[in-house]
Scaffold this motif. Structure first.
Motif, PDB file in Angstrom:
ATOM      1  N   ILE A  73      26.756 142.567  11.392  1.00 50.72           N
ATOM      2  CA  ILE A  73      25.855 141.421  11.200  1.00 50.72           C
ATOM      3  C   ILE A  73      24.677 141.520  12.160  1.00 50.72           C
ATOM      4  O   ILE A  73      24.862 141.738  13.364  1.00 50.72           O
ATOM      5  CB  ILE A  73      26.621 140.105  11.424  1.00 50.72           C
ATOM      6  CG1 ILE A  73      27.742 139.967  10.390  1.00 50.72           C
ATOM      7  CG2 ILE A  73      25.682 138.904  11.357  1.00 50.72           C
ATOM      8  CD1 ILE A  73      28.645 138.774  10.615  1.00 50.72           C
ATOM      9  N   ASN A  74      23.478 141.369  11.645  1.00 50.08           N
ATOM     10  CA  ASN A  74      22.262 141.443  12.447  1.00 50.08           C
ATOM     11  C   ASN A  74      22.103 140.164  13.257  1.00 50.08           C
ATOM     12  O   ASN A  74      21.730 139.117  12.718  1.00 50.08           O
ATOM     13  CB  ASN A  74      21.050 141.657  11.533  1.00 50.08           C
ATOM     14  CG  ASN A  74      19.748 141.742  12.318  1.00 50.08           C
ATOM     15  OD1 ASN A  74      19.751 141.833  13.548  1.00 50.08           O
ATOM     16  ND2 ASN A  74      18.632 141.705  11.607  1.00 50.08           N
ATOM     17  N   LEU A  75      22.364 140.247  14.538  1.00 54.31           N
ATOM     18  CA  LEU A  75      22.284 139.066  15.399  1.00 54.31           C
ATOM     19  C   LEU A  75      20.846 138.706  15.752  1.00 54.31           C
ATOM     20  O   LEU A  75      20.612 137.641  16.340  1.00 54.31           O
ATOM     21  CB  LEU A  75      23.081 139.307  16.692  1.00 54.31           C
ATOM     22  CG  LEU A  75      24.576 139.570  16.523  1.00 54.31           C
ATOM     23  CD1 LEU A  75      25.231 139.726  17.896  1.00 54.31           C
ATOM     24  CD2 LEU A  75      25.244 138.443  15.749  1.00 54.31           C
ATOM     25  N   LEU A  76      19.899 139.576  15.399  1.00 58.67           N
ATOM     26  CA  LEU A  76      18.492 139.270  15.682  1.00 58.67           C
ATOM     27  C   LEU A  76      17.786 138.631  14.496  1.00 58.67           C
ATOM     28  O   LEU A  76      16.586 138.343  14.570  1.00 58.67           O
ATOM     29  CB  LEU A  76      17.751 140.553  16.095  1.00 58.67           C
ATOM     30  CG  LEU A  76      18.171 141.151  17.438  1.00 58.67           C
ATOM     31  CD1 LEU A  76      17.375 142.409  17.735  1.00 58.67           C
ATOM     32  CD2 LEU A  76      17.999 140.133  18.568  1.00 58.67           C
ATOM     33  N   SER A  77      18.532 138.413  13.413  1.00 60.89           N
ATOM     34  CA  SER A  77      17.927 137.687  12.296  1.00 60.89           C
ATOM     35  C   SER A  77      17.666 136.249  12.735  1.00 60.89           C
ATOM     36  O   SER A  77      18.318 135.743  13.665  1.00 60.89           O
ATOM     37  CB  SER A  77      18.859 137.706  11.083  1.00 60.89           C
ATOM     38  OG  SER A  77      20.028 136.950  11.334  1.00 60.89           O
ATOM     39  N   GLY A  78      16.731 135.601  12.070  1.00 57.73           N
ATOM     40  CA  GLY A  78      16.350 134.252  12.476  1.00 57.73           C
ATOM     41  C   GLY A  78      17.525 133.292  12.498  1.00 57.73           C
ATOM     42  O   GLY A  78      17.716 132.531  13.465  1.00 57.73           O
ATOM     43  N   THR A  79      18.358 133.331  11.468  1.00 54.31           N
ATOM     44  CA  THR A  79      19.494 132.406  11.379  1.00 54.31           C
ATOM     45  C   THR A  79      20.507 132.652  12.487  1.00 54.31           C
ATOM     46  O   THR A  79      20.962 131.704  13.152  1.00 54.31           O
ATOM     47  CB  THR A  79      20.186 132.550  10.007  1.00 54.31           C
ATOM     48  OG1 THR A  79      19.226 132.302   8.972  1.00 54.31           O
ATOM     49  CG2 THR A  79      21.339 131.581   9.891  1.00 54.31           C
ATOM     50  N   GLU A  80      20.883 133.930  12.686  1.00 50.59           N
ATOM     51  CA  GLU A  80      21.902 134.263  13.679  1.00 50.59           C
ATOM     52  C   GLU A  80      21.411 133.981  15.102  1.00 50.59           C
ATOM     53  O   GLU A  80      22.160 133.457  15.936  1.00 50.59           O
ATOM     54  CB  GLU A  80      22.313 135.729  13.548  1.00 50.59           C
ATOM     55  CG  GLU A  80      23.077 136.057  12.293  1.00 50.59           C
ATOM     56  CD  GLU A  80      24.430 135.376  12.242  1.00 50.59           C
ATOM     57  OE1 GLU A  80      24.996 135.112  13.331  1.00 50.59           O
ATOM     58  OE2 GLU A  80      24.932 135.107  11.134  1.00 50.59           O
ATOM     59  N   PHE A  81      20.145 134.325  15.385  1.00 53.42           N
ATOM     60  CA  PHE A  81      19.638 134.124  16.743  1.00 53.42           C
ATOM     61  C   PHE A  81      19.498 132.635  17.058  1.00 53.42           C
ATOM     62  O   PHE A  81      19.787 132.204  18.177  1.00 53.42           O
ATOM     63  CB  PHE A  81      18.299 134.835  16.914  1.00 53.42           C
ATOM     64  CG  PHE A  81      17.893 134.995  18.354  1.00 53.42           C
ATOM     65  CD1 PHE A  81      18.578 135.872  19.186  1.00 53.42           C
ATOM     66  CD2 PHE A  81      16.841 134.261  18.886  1.00 53.42           C
ATOM     67  CE1 PHE A  81      18.217 136.015  20.514  1.00 53.42           C
ATOM     68  CE2 PHE A  81      16.477 134.398  20.215  1.00 53.42           C
ATOM     69  CZ  PHE A  81      17.169 135.285  21.035  1.00 53.42           C
ATOM     70  N   ALA A  82      19.075 131.861  16.057  1.00 57.34           N
ATOM     71  CA  ALA A  82      18.970 130.414  16.260  1.00 57.34           C
ATOM     72  C   ALA A  82      20.345 129.810  16.524  1.00 57.34           C
ATOM     73  O   ALA A  82      20.509 128.943  17.400  1.00 57.34           O
ATOM     74  CB  ALA A  82      18.321 129.761  15.035  1.00 57.34           C
ATOM     75  N   ALA A  83      21.364 130.278  15.775  1.00 51.86           N
ATOM     76  CA  ALA A  83      22.726 129.781  15.980  1.00 51.86           C
ATOM     77  C   ALA A  83      23.249 130.181  17.357  1.00 51.86           C
ATOM     78  O   ALA A  83      23.948 129.404  18.023  1.00 51.86           O
ATOM     79  CB  ALA A  83      23.645 130.319  14.889  1.00 51.86           C
ATOM     80  N   PHE A  84      22.901 131.394  17.802  1.00 48.72           N
ATOM     81  CA  PHE A  84      23.331 131.857  19.118  1.00 48.72           C
ATOM     82  C   PHE A  84      22.785 130.944  20.218  1.00 48.72           C
ATOM     83  O   PHE A  84      23.509 130.542  21.133  1.00 48.72           O
ATOM     84  CB  PHE A  84      22.862 133.294  19.330  1.00 48.72           C
ATOM     85  CG  PHE A  84      23.210 133.863  20.679  1.00 48.72           C
ATOM     86  CD1 PHE A  84      24.459 134.418  20.907  1.00 48.72           C
ATOM     87  CD2 PHE A  84      22.292 133.836  21.719  1.00 48.72           C
ATOM     88  CE1 PHE A  84      24.788 134.943  22.151  1.00 48.72           C
ATOM     89  CE2 PHE A  84      22.610 134.350  22.967  1.00 48.72           C
ATOM     90  CZ  PHE A  84      23.862 134.908  23.182  1.00 48.72           C
ATOM     91  N   LEU A  85      21.494 130.622  20.131  1.00 46.41           N
ATOM     92  CA  LEU A  85      20.885 129.748  21.141  1.00 46.41           C
ATOM     93  C   LEU A  85      21.432 128.332  21.055  1.00 46.41           C
ATOM     94  O   LEU A  85      21.680 127.685  22.079  1.00 46.41           O
ATOM     95  CB  LEU A  85      19.364 129.740  20.962  1.00 46.41           C
ATOM     96  CG  LEU A  85      18.633 131.059  21.244  1.00 46.41           C
ATOM     97  CD1 LEU A  85      17.146 130.912  20.952  1.00 46.41           C
ATOM     98  CD2 LEU A  85      18.860 131.512  22.680  1.00 46.41           C
ATOM     99  N   ALA A  86      21.631 127.845  19.834  1.00 47.64           N
ATOM    100  CA  ALA A  86      22.121 126.479  19.658  1.00 47.64           C
ATOM    101  C   ALA A  86      23.529 126.310  20.220  1.00 47.64           C
ATOM    102  O   ALA A  86      23.896 125.230  20.695  1.00 47.64           O
ATOM    103  CB  ALA A  86      22.102 126.098  18.174  1.00 47.64           C
TER     104      ALA A  86
END
Length: 523
Positions: A73-86
């Motif tokens: 899974i691409n953790l740098l995609s917009g959705t994944e990175f936003a979820a990581f920060l949230a």
């Protein structure tokens, strides 16, 4: 309390041998790594980049539980990175070792600074023969598994204190205790929560072939109990003959006020200690009767078992450690005169938390890295690829068992959780070996040997940074390389000798555990 002069170790030279030169090289390279907190941040960056690079690659591996293709899974995609920060705060606060360490250390800190632990150690040293100090410490470390992760916050730091108080190098004590707590994680003659946890995954994997297969939660009990002797013997020899001689040149330069006092036990301290012990005994008695009472709320409501992984008692281990140390510590402190008011108690708790500040910084970055590594599916891919490769070799049963040990030890460098690894690879190995005539009980035993052996050299073990911190209390320059070099002999010896012991144990036909077999179907 006055402190006796510590032995002068700074002028002694460690033996000049090939092994020591090799370990010196490991230590030198390891200590050139960045600070552990920076290292975990760097690993986080690497995981992000690798997840991006591999996210478009198709892999043939299937998830053993779901049957779905494993994709990174691409953790740098917009959705994944936003979820990581949230979820960053929740990731840090939910990092399991953090709460365990902080809560336990609040209680242990009071017991230590009141003098309770110090007096207990000095009295113990009076009755323990010096030559048996190492094996006794390792044995206590092994038994600590019964209390889940208690060994990491109790036994390992006490190993350093005990060795220092005995005039030996404290890092050798930490190494011996770490080898018992983590390296001997699957060696215990006292059943613990890990037994039914692993058995559950093994049984589910076995039912892929045999839907009626039922396994006993203690299906490896006799083997793990016998393994306790093996781990103690290995740890004893290595600590006294390899690790401690090598540490002779490691000067102890920690803060003097944090070192255990080496003076004699005064009559008042002895009286205070006995008062604390009586208080602890009363608490343990109340706990025993509460746990054994009919319809006790401490047991698993579904099965009525106290040792079940979902029993409330298992979830209370850390709070119980807190209570069973802080209350006797307070009693000892007031009776001995080390505490005169409530501010002294709070001051002891505050002081213990000050020592944890650096660990919390490391834990923050460690939690983020472990979360990202798991979310990326990189760990799952490595585990399944390794398991499939070993299965494709079609080796004989004995060679396959040893192969499982070494493969699991390697995977353990990337996936620290014992249950997570076994959940991934048990559906591959258990059915495969059942079709070759080998029982799920035997396959699980091989897994447990590999899982334990490399715990002590992987910085990805959630408690690894904490052990580095324990070492820095005595030798300020201790780094990751120091700890890895110190523990590497234990890992190599455990992998080789414990694997050989498993094969010998199997060859001689000793029972693995309760209702366990070596062959499938059972003869």
């Amino acid at each position: 309390m006055a402190q006796s002069p510590q032995p002068d170790r700074s002028q002694k030279e460690k033996p000049d041998s090939l092994l020591n030169r090799l370990l010196d090289g490991v230590e030198k390279v390891g200590n050139k790594l960045p600070d552990p907190a920076v290292m975990f941040f760097g690993l986080l960056i690497i995981v992000w980049v690798m997840s991006w690079l591999l996210s478009g690659v198709s892999f043939d591996e299937k998830h053993p539980l779901t049957g779905d293709s494993i994709g990174v899974i691409n953790l740098l995609s917009g959705t994944e990175f936003a979820a990581f920060l949230a979820n960053m705060v929740d990731t840090f606060m939910g990092f399991a070792p953090l709460g365990v360490v902080l809560v336990a250390m609040l209680g242990v800190g009071v017991a230590e600074r009141s003098g309770f632990i110090n007096v207990a150690i000095k009295l113990m040293l009076n009755v323990t023969p010096k030559m048996l100090l190492t094996p006794v410490l390792i044995l206590v470390a092994i038994v600590s598994h019964t209390a889940v992760d208690a060994g990491y916050v109790l036994v390992i730091p006490l190993g350093g204190v005990i060795f220092y108080a005995a005039g030996r190098h404290p890092l050798a004590g930490i190494a011996a205790a770490f080898a018992g707590v983590s390296g001997g994680f699957s060696a215990n003659f006292v059943p613990s929560a890990i037994d039914p946890l692993l058995q559950g995954f093994t049984e589910s994997a076995a039912q892929i072939i045999d839907a009626d297969m039922q396994l006993n939660p203690l299906n490896n009990y006799y083997f793990t109990a016998a393994s306790s002797i093996v781990v103690v013997a290995i740890g004893w020899f290595l600590t006294d003959k390899v690790v401690e001689p090598r540490l002779r040149s490691a000067e102890i330069d920690g803060d003097a006020e944090d070192m255990p006092a080496l003076d004699d036990v005064s009559p008042r301290d002895r009286k205070a200690f006995y008062a604390g012990v009586i208080t602890m005994a009363v608490g343990l008695t109340l706990l025993y009767f509460s746990a054994t009472a009919e319809n006790t709320p401490l047991a698993d409501p579904a099965t009525g078992e106290l040792a079940s992984y979902s029993a409330p008692l298992m979830g209370m281990i850390v709070p119980l450690i807190f209570l069973l140390f802080i209350i006797p510590g307070i009693v000892h402190g007031y009776v001995s005169g080390n505490f005169t008011n409530s501010q002294d108690v709070i001051g002891a708790m505050t002081k213990s938390m000050e020592g944890m500040a650096y660990y919390m910084v490391m834990a923050f970055f460690c939690a983020l890295f472990i979360k990202a590594f798991g979310d990326s599916q990189l760990g799952t891919l490595i585990s399944v690829k390794g398991a499939n490769f070993l299965a494709s070799l079609e080796l004989s049963g004995g060679v396959t068992m040893v192969g499982i040990v070494f493969l699991v030890a390697f995977i353990n460098l990337f996936v620290g959780s014992a249950s997570a690894k076994w959940a991934l690879i048990s559906p591959i190995f258990v059915p495969m070996l059942m079709q070759l005539g080998y029982s799920p009980d035997l396959t699980q035993a091989a897994y447990r040997v590999g899982d334990s052996s490399s715990n002590i050299i992987t910085p990805l073990l959630p408690y690894f940074p904490l052990v580095v911190l324990y070492c820095q209390r005595y030798v300020k320059g201790t780094g990751i390389g120091t700890l890895v070099a110190m523990m590497l002999p234990y890992t190599v010896a455990l992998l080789i000798l414990w694997s050989a012991f498993l094969i010998l144990y199997w060859t001689l036909g000793f029972p693995l555990g309760i209702q366990a077999n070596y062959v499938y179907p059972a003869g």
